[in-house]
Scaffold this motif. Structure first.
Motif, mmCIF file in Angstrom:
data_model
loop_
_atom_site.group_PDB
_atom_site.id
_atom_site.type_symbol
_atom_site.label_atom_id
_atom_site.label_comp_id
_atom_site.label_asym_id
_atom_site.label_seq_id
_atom_site.Cartn_x
_atom_site.Cartn_y
_atom_site.Cartn_z
ATOM 1 N N UNK A 1 0.808 -1.403 -0.084
ATOM 2 C CA UNK A 1 -0.063 0.125 -0.184
ATOM 3 C C UNK A 1 0.720 1.102 -0.048
ATOM 4 N N UNK A 2 2.297 1.195 -0.386
ATOM 5 C CA UNK A 2 2.919 2.358 -0.289
ATOM 6 C C UNK A 2 2.429 3.399 -1.232
ATOM 7 N N UNK A 3 2.056 3.003 -2.465
ATOM 8 C CA UNK A 3 1.760 4.051 -3.445
ATOM 9 C C UNK A 3 0.670 5.056 -2.739
ATOM 10 N N UNK A 4 -0.420 4.533 -1.930
ATOM 11 C CA UNK A 4 -1.443 5.595 -1.142
ATOM 12 C C UNK A 4 -0.713 6.597 -0.446
ATOM 13 N N UNK A 5 0.388 6.067 0.273
ATOM 14 C CA UNK A 5 0.743 7.031 1.462
ATOM 15 C C UNK A 5 1.950 7.930 0.932
ATOM 16 N N UNK A 6 2.590 7.466 -0.259
ATOM 17 C CA UNK A 6 3.524 8.160 -0.893
ATOM 18 C C UNK A 6 2.929 9.144 -1.849
ATOM 19 N N UNK A 7 1.555 9.040 -2.198
ATOM 20 C CA UNK A 7 0.955 9.927 -3.094
ATOM 21 C C UNK A 7 0.232 10.987 -2.111
ATOM 22 N N UNK A 8 -0.040 10.842 -0.971
ATOM 23 C CA UNK A 8 -0.705 11.601 0.081
ATOM 24 C C UNK A 8 0.027 11.314 1.523
ATOM 25 N N UNK A 9 0.835 12.450 1.700
ATOM 26 C CA UNK A 9 1.223 12.345 3.127
ATOM 27 C C UNK A 9 3.129 12.236 3.098
ATOM 28 N N UNK A 10 3.551 11.241 2.296
ATOM 29 C CA UNK A 10 4.758 10.725 2.080
ATOM 30 C C UNK A 10 5.236 9.966 3.393
ATOM 31 N N UNK A 11 6.425 9.797 3.604
ATOM 32 C CA UNK A 11 7.249 9.031 4.640
ATOM 33 C C UNK A 11 6.891 9.351 6.069
ATOM 34 N N UNK A 12 6.880 10.916 6.173
ATOM 35 C CA UNK A 12 6.166 11.367 7.476
ATOM 36 C C UNK A 12 5.071 11.010 7.926
ATOM 37 N N UNK A 13 3.916 10.809 7.098
ATOM 38 C CA UNK A 13 2.868 10.152 7.402
ATOM 39 C C UNK A 13 2.698 8.863 7.773
ATOM 40 N N UNK A 14 3.688 8.022 6.874
ATOM 41 C CA UNK A 14 3.900 6.571 7.082
ATOM 42 C C UNK A 14 4.313 6.340 8.504
ATOM 43 N N UNK A 15 5.117 7.202 9.025
ATOM 44 C CA UNK A 15 5.750 7.027 10.370
ATOM 45 C C UNK A 15 4.799 7.636 11.411
ATOM 46 N N UNK A 16 4.479 8.589 11.336
ATOM 47 C CA UNK A 16 3.479 9.164 12.481
ATOM 48 C C UNK A 16 2.177 8.627 12.305
ATOM 49 N N UNK A 17 1.556 8.722 11.035
ATOM 50 C CA UNK A 17 0.051 7.755 11.070
ATOM 51 C C UNK A 17 0.032 6.617 11.306
ATOM 52 N N UNK A 18 1.252 5.609 11.323
ATOM 53 C CA UNK A 18 1.224 4.410 11.622
ATOM 54 C C UNK A 18 1.029 4.406 13.229
ATOM 55 N N UNK A 19 1.635 5.211 13.904
ATOM 56 C CA UNK A 19 1.662 5.117 15.281
ATOM 57 C C UNK A 19 0.324 5.843 15.719
ATOM 58 N N UNK A 20 -0.353 6.633 15.291
ATOM 59 C CA UNK A 20 -1.592 6.899 15.603
ATOM 60 C C UNK A 20 -2.657 5.912 15.452
ATOM 61 N N UNK A 21 -2.537 5.306 14.205
ATOM 62 C CA UNK A 21 -3.385 4.400 14.013
ATOM 63 C C UNK A 21 -3.247 2.970 14.798
ATOM 64 N N UNK A 22 -2.140 2.850 15.129
ATOM 65 C CA UNK A 22 -1.804 1.494 16.002
ATOM 66 C C UNK A 22 -2.512 1.880 17.563
ATOM 67 N N UNK A 23 -2.448 3.117 17.766
ATOM 68 C CA UNK A 23 -3.141 3.447 19.177
ATOM 69 C C UNK A 23 -4.538 3.162 19.228
ATOM 70 N N UNK A 24 -5.094 4.125 18.044
ATOM 71 C CA UNK A 24 -6.700 3.739 18.195
ATOM 72 C C UNK A 24 -6.982 2.311 17.910
#
Length: 496
Positions: A18-41
């Motif tokens: 699913x890398x193409x989704x997050x590299x299009x919208x958000x980039x690697x920064x979203x991949x890192x911080x977004x995953x942490x937020x999603x994992x907690x929730x």
């Protein structure tokens, strides 16, 4: 069951695809911080589901729990809708994993054959081939599936270290500030924040579906204790593995534009080739997640067919008398297995007419599943508000962080335990609300018919068919499993 849950979701393998989704919208920064937020929730969401699984371990899962905990006036309709949402979600996830395996194979062909002309219908045919490949594993060898799952769990862990070790050993890590703090708006949205919310579909998608263990509960020993442990154990194991993989991707990806612009259609394949500079190495590394995703397809056939069979057993779908049959030869719900495989093959046809078929299928499945989680937890919260006592369970949310209460008076400890459970439930609902909204958005602008995210339209169409069936037939035959539930500890035949 831990192996089943881990391989059925294939989380670290999924984040690669699913890398193409997050590299299009958000980039690697979203991949890192977004995953942490999603994992907690999502941990809060699955903790809520695990407690309900301990109360009522049944293959129906969400629709059974809604039937049991919803107010009597709305119990039948809400349970019916939850059953359809869960069934849709699992059918779409089965279709998506077959689609992934087929198109990854196509990506490898494109990588290794310079003159290959990439046609979307090739990927569709390969996806259908993967669907047929599942048939012997879920019929003739169904009794051996636990051994297959155990073997896949070994590959799941060993293959993870092989890929992570190779990437760190063959690449020069990127600058930490660039990969962790610079968000990217490749979807041409008005703000980077909006783009990042849309890109959360990638880290979210790999954390959806850990209720799969529940749908195998009637084939599990000591289910009221085993299921919560399997759910939370698989969440803990896979969140850890995905986080390490996310960090590895962020620092070893190299140029996101180069990865997105590769001929394979999958940035992770291009990342493997760029890192190693070898076709053989790239093929070998790509084979690991491909094998795991093929194994994931076996597991998802099992989970999706059991959920469909359970819902048909309660007369919730058209053709329920046939779909609720169990093959005496293989001791599996063979009609439900056949329907699941046919739906998967038909869904892959979307790829012929849409350039964003993967997003449409993935977001459709995630949307339906997240809505089923939301409805289930909301009815559970409502029951907690109406009742001072929960049914007996062997796994409780109140046990999180409650060790310090041992020396407190029993009545104070009991109240705090109940409050802890409610807070976890409410936090899970609050987390799901914005994600359900943004998961329906397209990845890029301008939006055309071929790039539109059709998941809300598809979901609306399927639910319209479900409601037509309910109005003309279902409401007269579907009662919901709560009518068969007795809770002597609550002093009622069912908890209303």
């Amino acid at each position: 069951m831990l192996g089943f849950a881990s391989t059925c979701i294939a989380s670290w393998e999924g984040i690669l695809t699913y890398l193409s989704f997050v590299l299009t919208d958000g980039g690697t920064a979203l991949l890192f911080w977004g995953f942490i937020a999603c994992a907690i929730g999502q941990t809060a969401v699955y903790a809520s589901l695990a407690e309900m699984a301990s109360i009522s371990p049944t293959a129906g899962g969400q629709y059974h729990w809604v039937s049991e905990f919803a107010p009597r006036r709305y119990q039948k309709l809400l349970s019916y809708l939850s059953g359809w949402l869960t069934a849709i979600g699992w059918q779409m996830y089965l279709a998506s994993v077959c689609f992934l395996v087929g198109t990854i194979v196509q990506g490898l062909i494109a990588l290794n054959t310079p003159d290959y002309i990439y046609e979307r219908w090739h990927g569709t045919l390969l996806s259908i081939a993967v669907t047929f490949f599942c048939i012997p594993f879920v019929t003739f060898f169904a009794s051996r599936l636990p051994w297959v799952e155990a073997g896949l769990l070994v590959i799941h862990i060993v293959g993870f270290f092989a890929i992570v070790g190779t990437l760190w050993g063959t690449t020069t890590p990127s600058n930490a500030r660039a990969v962790l703090l610079q968000f990217y708006n490749g979807g041409n949205w008005p703000t980077t924040g909006l783009s990042s919310m849309i890109g959360l579909i990638a880290p979210m998608a790999v954390l959806v579906g850990y209720d799969c263990s529940v749908h195998m509960s009637e084939e599990t020993q000591d289910a009221s204790s085993t299921l919560p442990k399997a759910i939370m154990g698989s969440v803990l194991l896979n969140v850890t593995l995905v986080f390490i993989m996310v960090v590895t991707i962020c620092f070893c990806l190299g140029s996101p534009e180069a990865a997105l612009g590769g001929v394979t259609g999958y940035p992770f394949i291009q990342m493997f080739y760029n890192a190693t500079g070898s076709y053989a190495a790239a093929n070998t590394l790509t084979a690991i997640p491909t094998i795991m995703l093929a194994g994931c397809a076996f597991s998802e056939v099992a989970a999706s067919s059991r959920q469909l069979w359970s819902f048909a057993r309660d007369k919730g779908v058209p053709g329920y008398s046939w779909l609720s049959l169990v093959s005496p030869r293989w001791n599996i719900p063979l009609p439900a297995v056949i329907v699941s495989l046919v739906i998967s093959a038909l869904i892959s046809l979307i790829n012929i007419g849409s350039s964003v078929a993967l997003q449409a299928i993935t977001s459709f499945g995630a949307l339906a599943t997240l809505l089923s989680y939301y409805l289930t937890i909301a009815t559970f919260v409502g029951f907690r508000m109406r009742s001072s006592k929960l049914p007996e369970r062997r796994w409780s949310l109140g046990r999180f962080g409650m060790v310090c209460l041992i020396k407190m008076p029993a009545i104070v400890a009991a109240q705090l335990i109940v409050l802890t459970g409610k807070l976890v439930n409410v936090f899970g609902l609050a987390f799901l609300s914005p994600l359900i909204f943004f998961i329906m958005w397209p990845l890029t602008r301008p939006v055309t018919a071929s790039t539109m995210n059709w998941s809300p339209v598809m979901l609306g169409g399927v639910l319209a068919i479900a409601m037509l069936f309910y109005v003309f037939k279902g409401r007269h035959e579907y009662t919901g499993p709560v009518v068969d539930v007795k809770r002597p500890e609550l002093g009622v035949s069912h908890p209303q």
